[in-house]
Enzyme design. Sequence first.
Site, PDB file in Angstrom:
ATOM      1  N   CYS B 181       0.856  -1.243   0.050  1.00 38.66           N
ATOM      2  CA  CYS B 181       0.106   0.191  -0.021  1.00 38.66           C
ATOM      3  C   CYS B 181       0.876   1.153  -0.007  1.00 38.66           C
ATOM      4  O   CYS B 181       0.184   2.291  -0.161  1.00 38.66           O
ATOM      5  CB  CYS B 181      -1.065  -0.071   1.364  1.00 38.66           C
ATOM      6  SG  CYS B 181      -1.944  -1.611   1.350  1.00 38.66           S
ATOM      7  N   HIS B 321      -2.378   8.613   5.441  1.00 31.82           N
ATOM      8  CA  HIS B 321      -2.687   6.972   4.858  1.00 31.82           C
ATOM      9  C   HIS B 321      -4.135   6.503   5.467  1.00 31.82           C
ATOM     10  O   HIS B 321      -5.015   6.165   4.805  1.00 31.82           O
ATOM     11  CB  HIS B 321      -1.705   6.092   5.274  1.00 31.82           C
ATOM     12  CG  HIS B 321      -1.673   4.933   4.967  1.00 31.82           C
ATOM     13  ND1 HIS B 321      -1.744   4.737   3.416  1.00 31.82           N
ATOM     14  CD2 HIS B 321      -1.862   3.481   5.386  1.00 31.82           C
ATOM     15  CE1 HIS B 321      -1.748   3.489   3.174  1.00 31.82           C
ATOM     16  NE2 HIS B 321      -1.930   2.781   4.188  1.00 31.82           N
ATOM     17  N   GLU B 332      -0.759   6.380  12.971  1.00 33.37           N
ATOM     18  CA  GLU B 332      -0.241   7.526  12.375  1.00 33.37           C
ATOM     19  C   GLU B 332      -0.327   8.730  13.157  1.00 33.37           C
ATOM     20  O   GLU B 332       0.267   9.699  12.717  1.00 33.37           O
ATOM     21  CB  GLU B 332      -1.235   7.343  10.970  1.00 33.37           C
ATOM     22  CG  GLU B 332      -0.667   8.437   9.961  1.00 33.37           C
ATOM     23  CD  GLU B 332      -1.409   8.542   8.697  1.00 33.37           C
ATOM     24  OE1 GLU B 332      -2.339   7.747   8.353  1.00 33.37           O
ATOM     25  OE2 GLU B 332      -0.837   9.042   7.925  1.00 33.37           O
ATOM     26  N   LYS B 353      -9.245   8.377   2.108  1.00 31.65           N
ATOM     27  CA  LYS B 353      -9.815   7.151   1.865  1.00 31.65           C
ATOM     28  C   LYS B 353     -11.476   6.842   2.541  1.00 31.65           C
ATOM     29  O   LYS B 353     -12.102   6.091   2.119  1.00 31.65           O
ATOM     30  CB  LYS B 353      -8.785   6.118   2.581  1.00 31.65           C
ATOM     31  CG  LYS B 353      -7.655   5.877   1.889  1.00 31.65           C
ATOM     32  CD  LYS B 353      -6.868   4.748   2.491  1.00 31.65           C
ATOM     33  CE  LYS B 353      -5.515   4.488   1.751  1.00 31.65           C
ATOM     34  NZ  LYS B 353      -4.473   5.572   2.405  1.00 31.65           N
ATOM     35  N   HIS B 358      -9.646   2.037  -0.199  1.00 28.62           N
ATOM     36  CA  HIS B 358      -8.064   1.796  -0.182  1.00 28.62           C
ATOM     37  C   HIS B 358      -7.750   1.261  -1.394  1.00 28.62           C
ATOM     38  O   HIS B 358      -7.849   0.072  -1.757  1.00 28.62           O
ATOM     39  CB  HIS B 358      -7.781   1.123   1.118  1.00 28.62           C
ATOM     40  CG  HIS B 358      -6.374   0.951   1.136  1.00 28.62           C
ATOM     41  ND1 HIS B 358      -5.499   1.646   0.360  1.00 28.62           N
ATOM     42  CD2 HIS B 358      -5.569   0.318   2.251  1.00 28.62           C
ATOM     43  CE1 HIS B 358      -4.028   1.204   0.993  1.00 28.62           C
ATOM     44  NE2 HIS B 358      -4.246   0.627   1.980  1.00 28.62           N
ATOM     45  N   PHE B 418       1.980  -3.161   3.781  1.00 27.34           N
ATOM     46  CA  PHE B 418       2.473  -4.594   4.490  1.00 27.34           C
ATOM     47  C   PHE B 418       3.806  -4.745   3.987  1.00 27.34           C
ATOM     48  O   PHE B 418       4.093  -4.301   2.900  1.00 27.34           O
ATOM     49  CB  PHE B 418       1.499  -5.759   3.912  1.00 27.34           C
ATOM     50  CG  PHE B 418       0.116  -5.745   4.317  1.00 27.34           C
ATOM     51  CD1 PHE B 418      -0.201  -5.045   5.238  1.00 27.34           C
ATOM     52  CD2 PHE B 418      -0.614  -6.722   3.525  1.00 27.34           C
ATOM     53  CE1 PHE B 418      -1.792  -5.248   5.721  1.00 27.34           C
ATOM     54  CE2 PHE B 418      -2.100  -6.884   3.981  1.00 27.34           C
ATOM     55  CZ  PHE B 418      -2.564  -6.336   4.929  1.00 27.34           C
TER      56      PHE B 418
END
Lengths: 81, 431
Positions: B181, B321, B332, B353, B358, B418
Amino acid sequence: MSTEEIRAALADIVNEVAGVDADDVQLDKSFVDDLDVDSLSMVEVVVEAEEKFGVTIPDDEVKNLKTVGDAVAYIERAQAA
Amino acid sequence: MTGQTNRTRVVVTGIGTTNPVGGNATDTWDGMVAGRSGVRRLADSPGFAPWVESGLAAELPVGIAGTAAVEPSDVLERVRARRLDRSSQFALIAATEAWKDSGLDAAQAADELDGDRIGVAMASGIGGVHTLLSNYDAMLEKGPRRVSPLSVPMLMANAPAATISLEIGARAAVNTPVSACASGNEAIALAADQIRLGRADIVVAGGTEAAIHPLPIAAFANMMALSKNPGDPATVSRPWDTGRDGFVLGEGAGALVLESEEHAKARGARIYAEVLGAGITADSHDIAQPDPEGRGGSRAILRALADGDIDPADVAHVNAHATSTPQGDVAEALMLHATLGGHATDVIVSGTKSMTGHLLGGAGALEAVATILALHHRLAPPTINLDDLDPAVELDIATKPRDLPLGDIVALNNSFGFGGANVAVAFGSVG
């Protein structure tokens, strides 16, 4: 199937795979030189044609199918066999 | 005082995107400012029709996704689309829009560009998963002869980048960063480096993803990453809200034209923003879970600030994010406090998002488009569905469009993936 029926059905496949106008897919036309069908698209055309016409077209045979007429004649022979 | 003065400056001269909110940058921006969600029921999504018809869709634990607002087959010529995986279709549409937006299409038509000096960095998180799985289905049903001879050039991860290279005649490096991502944001960071290092004058950079297929949906759901909220689809992606329970899968692409300032100014190009700096780090903590304290992400932000010689006090906006996961959204917030100190609560933060879902490898690129347009319009887009802010999050989050200050300001775009990948890119306002 008549020669014209095979040609017309093959023309639809060439149109679907490569976007060539079906009316341009005539017996005297070369797949590569006239219709701009590249080698990978030709493989797709062959596989679609095998299913459509109930025949087997070996990979070694594909290089001999230079024109639409060659392909139609091969399919006619294979269907008759 | 912000900004390095003694090196090649990199600017943004074109933007493009196709995503769940809009089929181009203008529609996307208008939709975001209006707070419009692109999350829909899979049963209402044309791209998912085969599995709705087969009944598999009804067996999936999740029935919604951010599916493309505009089907790529409505944009691309039929035979062209047939030879491209859906991820390459999105990338080509976004990159073509960015290329035209930059005016480089006209320069190219006038034979004024050197393809040897044009690069591409187009990321993908997962690659051509639709092509891979549809050909596997065909093989099981009809045999190996039915596997398309185009399968490999369609499904390979670098197919989107290569497609763009062919489209625009790019013959410098054609890269495909893969960092889940964070991929799209990493592409932008690497593209800026290519220009700074003198390896290209122009790089088309971004990311794409087309993973709204039953297998990735089942996989993400089984790892408990996706929201299983059965409510109104538009309300499910809710970053920082106490009711968040996982992300909503999206699809699409974002693309930027990055150019050396010298090259852009020489041709009189419109400049949206400057790429001031970037930071790329790794957690080395867990293959899927983020570091709970966000240490790797903090180091990425600090590196981006240092890379651009940026005074943290100049940071006015962050496109976070913020995927709407319980752990990631809090981590975050901790990162922003760790890196911006007391200034963290002065920054206007957006979680787009909430509207797009996403986009995985496309996320960082779509959010870069949003970040750049926020600087360009001096307006932070809203975070929708934030009804009850998580008390662990002390940030000024825009829930409505919010004006950004005039003068020279900086906006950060964060992406985490990831594998422990962290990327932060700092953009500076122009004009």
